[in-house]
Design a protein around this motif. Structure first.
Motif, PDB file in Angstrom:
ATOM      1  N   ILE A 122      45.790  24.199 -16.851  1.00 46.52           N
ATOM      2  CA  ILE A 122      45.260  23.967 -18.195  1.00 46.52           C
ATOM      3  C   ILE A 122      44.041  24.840 -18.451  1.00 46.52           C
ATOM      4  O   ILE A 122      43.867  25.389 -19.553  1.00 46.52           O
ATOM      5  N   ILE A 123      43.196  25.007 -17.455  1.00 45.16           N
ATOM      6  CA  ILE A 123      42.033  25.890 -17.611  1.00 45.16           C
ATOM      7  C   ILE A 123      42.481  27.316 -17.879  1.00 45.16           C
ATOM      8  O   ILE A 123      41.922  28.017 -18.730  1.00 45.16           O
ATOM      9  N   MET A 124      43.513  27.765 -17.182  1.00 46.38           N
ATOM     10  CA  MET A 124      44.019  29.123 -17.402  1.00 46.38           C
ATOM     11  C   MET A 124      44.632  29.262 -18.795  1.00 46.38           C
ATOM     12  O   MET A 124      44.556  30.323 -19.409  1.00 46.38           O
ATOM     13  N   LEU A 125      45.218  28.178 -19.297  1.00 40.08           N
ATOM     14  CA  LEU A 125      45.889  28.218 -20.593  1.00 40.08           C
ATOM     15  C   LEU A 125      44.925  28.008 -21.757  1.00 40.08           C
ATOM     16  O   LEU A 125      44.965  28.746 -22.753  1.00 40.08           O
ATOM     17  N   LYS A 126      44.017  27.041 -21.628  1.00 40.40           N
ATOM     18  CA  LYS A 126      43.170  26.651 -22.752  1.00 40.40           C
ATOM     19  C   LYS A 126      41.692  26.981 -22.558  1.00 40.40           C
ATOM     20  O   LYS A 126      40.913  26.901 -23.506  1.00 40.40           O
ATOM     21  N   GLY A 127      41.299  27.291 -21.338  1.00 37.63           N
ATOM     22  CA  GLY A 127      39.896  27.636 -21.092  1.00 37.63           C
ATOM     23  C   GLY A 127      39.025  26.460 -20.704  1.00 37.63           C
ATOM     24  O   GLY A 127      37.932  26.652 -20.173  1.00 37.63           O
ATOM     25  N   VAL A 128      39.484  25.220 -20.949  1.00 42.63           N
ATOM     26  CA  VAL A 128      38.713  24.034 -20.593  1.00 42.63           C
ATOM     27  C   VAL A 128      39.642  22.936 -20.092  1.00 42.63           C
ATOM     28  O   VAL A 128      40.818  22.886 -20.438  1.00 42.63           O
ATOM     29  N   TYR A 129      39.080  22.029 -19.261  1.00 46.94           N
ATOM     30  CA  TYR A 129      39.827  20.862 -18.800  1.00 46.94           C
ATOM     31  C   TYR A 129      38.849  19.734 -18.487  1.00 46.94           C
ATOM     32  O   TYR A 129      37.913  19.912 -17.705  1.00 46.94           O
ATOM     33  N   ILE A 130      39.061  18.602 -19.097  1.00 44.45           N
ATOM     34  CA  ILE A 130      38.342  17.380 -18.725  1.00 44.45           C
ATOM     35  C   ILE A 130      39.357  16.255 -18.765  1.00 44.45           C
ATOM     36  O   ILE A 130      39.980  16.030 -19.796  1.00 44.45           O
ATOM     37  N   ASN A 131      39.536  15.551 -17.659  1.00 42.32           N
ATOM     38  CA  ASN A 131      40.557  14.508 -17.642  1.00 42.32           C
ATOM     39  C   ASN A 131      40.109  13.288 -18.435  1.00 42.32           C
ATOM     40  O   ASN A 131      38.957  13.183 -18.872  1.00 42.32           O
ATOM     41  N   GLU A 132      41.005  12.360 -18.639  1.00 39.27           N
ATOM     42  CA  GLU A 132      40.756  11.230 -19.543  1.00 39.27           C
ATOM     43  C   GLU A 132      39.595  10.364 -19.072  1.00 39.27           C
ATOM     44  O   GLU A 132      38.750   9.943 -19.867  1.00 39.27           O
ATOM     45  N   MET A 133      39.517  10.098 -17.768  1.00 39.40           N
ATOM     46  CA  MET A 133      38.458   9.233 -17.263  1.00 39.40           C
ATOM     47  C   MET A 133      37.083   9.858 -17.485  1.00 39.40           C
ATOM     48  O   MET A 133      36.172   9.225 -18.014  1.00 39.40           O
ATOM     49  N   VAL A 134      36.943  11.119 -17.104  1.00 40.56           N
ATOM     50  CA  VAL A 134      35.659  11.789 -17.269  1.00 40.56           C
ATOM     51  C   VAL A 134      35.354  12.014 -18.737  1.00 40.56           C
ATOM     52  O   VAL A 134      34.217  11.901 -19.181  1.00 40.56           O
ATOM     53  N   SER A 135      36.376  12.313 -19.525  1.00 41.88           N
ATOM     54  CA  SER A 135      36.181  12.537 -20.952  1.00 41.88           C
ATOM     55  C   SER A 135      35.590  11.306 -21.617  1.00 41.88           C
ATOM     56  O   SER A 135      34.692  11.412 -22.460  1.00 41.88           O
ATOM     57  N   GLY A 136      36.075  10.124 -21.252  1.00 40.67           N
ATOM     58  CA  GLY A 136      35.539   8.904 -21.827  1.00 40.67           C
ATOM     59  C   GLY A 136      34.063   8.736 -21.518  1.00 40.67           C
ATOM     60  O   GLY A 136      33.262   8.407 -22.389  1.00 40.67           O
TER      61      GLY A 136
END
Length: 217
Positions: A122-136
């Motif tokens: 996902i980082i390679m595709l979109k440049g960012v990644y934060i999973n649901e738990m950390v995002s909350g």
């Protein structure tokens, strides 16, 4: 036809954990571990010796040169390299500080190998990644409070609401505007800030100090 593997590096001072992650990652045909390092200083030396990674899995608590300092150094000297924080820390401060240092994502060490693979992709595709738990945890601790350059008061207000769990429809209702107007605010921010997602807007707010930490009770 096999696609090119994503070159990654692993920076962690715990040898058994680092070797374990490396062993798990090489099982995925999408990845290639180009080097490992015990801390930021070793990473600096490794970058001169080995192929350059596209993603670095970065621990936070390390001797000599920790994850915060190393991430800041990478973003200043190798901005094309993505940093994915891989840590046992779940507190808001650690997450926010790593993102402010330039990390593109944050994932816990207890995550499954397949989840780690997906985070890298996902980082390679979109440049960012934060999973649901950390995002909350992150969204609950973010609120815009300063004027950002080139942003109108309405756009800044919209950015503040993006750093919450509100839907775009709920944001429109709160701002007393139509959903189409909210869409215009979003697209304007995407264009002005060169951002492609709501997560990116939250990261922008953090990296540019457009937030204040709210105590959790």
């Amino acid at each position: 036809m096999k696609t090119d593997r994503i070159p990654i590096a692993i920076v962690d001072d715990h040898t058994l954990f680092r070797k374990g992650v490396a062993g798990l990652m090489v099982e995925f045909e999408e990845l290639e571990v180009v080097f490992e390092a015990e801390n930021g200083k070793q990473l600096q030396l490794a970058l001169d010796k080995y192929a350059q990674p596209k993603v670095v899995l970065m621990d936070i608590n390390m001797p000599v040169m920790d994850g915060y300092e190393t991430t800041c150094w990478l973003k200043a000297n190798y901005p094309q390299i993505h940093v994915l924080a891989l840590s046992m820390f779940e507190d808001d401060e650690a997450v926010i500080k790593m993102i402010r240092c330039g990390a593109c994502g944050y994932i816990l060490k207890e995550s499954k190998p397949r989840d780690l693979l997906e985070a890298i992709k996902i980082i390679m595709l979109k440049g960012v990644y934060i999973n649901e738990m950390v995002s909350g945890k992150l969204i609950r601790s973010v609120a815009a409070y300063e004027t950002a350059p080139n942003l109108s008061p309405k756009e800044l207000d919209f950015l503040k609401h993006c750093c919450s769990e509100l839907t775009y429809k709920e944001i429109a209702d709160l701002m007393f505007v139509s959903p189409r107007t909210v869409d215009n605010y979003r697209e304007s921010l995407f264009q002005k800030l060169n951002i492609k997602s709501r997560t990116g807007l939250v990261l922008y707010a953090i990296r540019n100090s457009l937030y204040q930490v709210i105590a959790q009770v």
